[in-house]
Scaffold this active site. Structure first.
Site, mmCIF file in Angstrom:
data_model
loop_
_atom_site.group_PDB
_atom_site.id
_atom_site.type_symbol
_atom_site.label_atom_id
_atom_site.label_comp_id
_atom_site.label_asym_id
_atom_site.label_seq_id
_atom_site.Cartn_x
_atom_site.Cartn_y
_atom_site.Cartn_z
ATOM 1 N N CYS A 1 -0.836 -0.578 -1.381
ATOM 2 C CA CYS A 1 0.473 -0.829 -0.778
ATOM 3 C C CYS A 1 1.510 0.110 -1.376
ATOM 4 O O CYS A 1 1.608 0.237 -2.597
ATOM 5 C CB CYS A 1 0.875 -2.282 -1.017
ATOM 6 N N CYS B 1 4.124 -2.260 -3.536
ATOM 7 C CA CYS B 1 3.772 -3.004 -4.752
ATOM 8 C C CYS B 1 2.465 -2.572 -5.404
ATOM 9 O O CYS B 1 2.054 -3.143 -6.410
ATOM 10 C CB CYS B 1 3.739 -4.495 -4.468
ATOM 11 N N CYS C 1 1.108 -6.913 3.552
ATOM 12 C CA CYS C 1 0.639 -7.031 2.179
ATOM 13 C C CYS C 1 0.857 -8.474 1.723
ATOM 14 O O CYS C 1 1.948 -9.024 1.881
ATOM 15 C CB CYS C 1 1.406 -6.060 1.286
ATOM 16 N N CYS D 1 3.773 -8.515 -1.256
ATOM 17 C CA CYS D 1 5.184 -8.173 -1.058
ATOM 18 C C CYS D 1 5.642 -8.221 0.404
ATOM 19 O O CYS D 1 6.780 -7.893 0.695
ATOM 20 C CB CYS D 1 5.483 -6.801 -1.648
ATOM 21 N N CYS E 1 -5.560 -1.257 12.019
ATOM 22 C CA CYS E 1 -4.906 -0.008 12.384
ATOM 23 C C CYS E 1 -3.621 0.100 11.560
ATOM 24 O O CYS E 1 -2.638 -0.587 11.833
ATOM 25 C CB CYS E 1 -4.616 -0.029 13.880
#
Length: 130
Positions: free
Chosen positions: A47, A50, A96, A99, A119
């Protein structure tokens, strides 16, 4: 998993304008333009907000869509799925789990073994080779 929560100003201080628009405002990068749609190196995608590990290169496949596509996350609990009814469509948004960064969408037209196509937006992720 403990959530990371920041104000928009705190996210803006950490991200580029494009990263903020996509990851924090549910934007979408143009196809065939992102850094990772044609990346074939071994590693893990994390991510951008984070640093949580999201997808391994071993689950990446060529979807022909112009966005990096995966058939499974590194750990099922590292992503969450939310219903997305924007733009006159009904889709499944992938965020995510730590976060709530917008990563992309998941579709049921992927390869075996899951039949799923995560995707993702390249700009929502960073890649760590290895």
């Amino acid at each position: 998993m403990e959530k990371i929560v920041k104000t928009d100003d705190e996210w803006r201080a950490l991200l580029t304008a494009e990263q903020f628009q996509v990851a924090r405002r549910q934007g979408t990068e143009r196809p065939f333009c992102g850094a990772f749609w044609d990346n074939h190196l071994d590693g893990v995608y994390h991510c951008v907000c984070c640093d949580l590990p999201l997808f391994a290169s071993s689950t990446k496949f060529e979807s022909g869509t112009g966005w990096p596509s995966f058939f499974a996350p590194v750990e099922p609990g590292n992503v969450e799925i939310h219903r997305d009814t924007s733009h006159g469509m009904i889709r499944e948004e992938v965020v995510c789990a730590r976060c709530d960064a917008h990563l992309g969408h998941v579709f049921e037209d992927g390869p075996k073994p899951t039949g799923l196509r995560y995707c993702m937006n390249s700009v929502s992720m960073v890649f760590r080779e290895g």
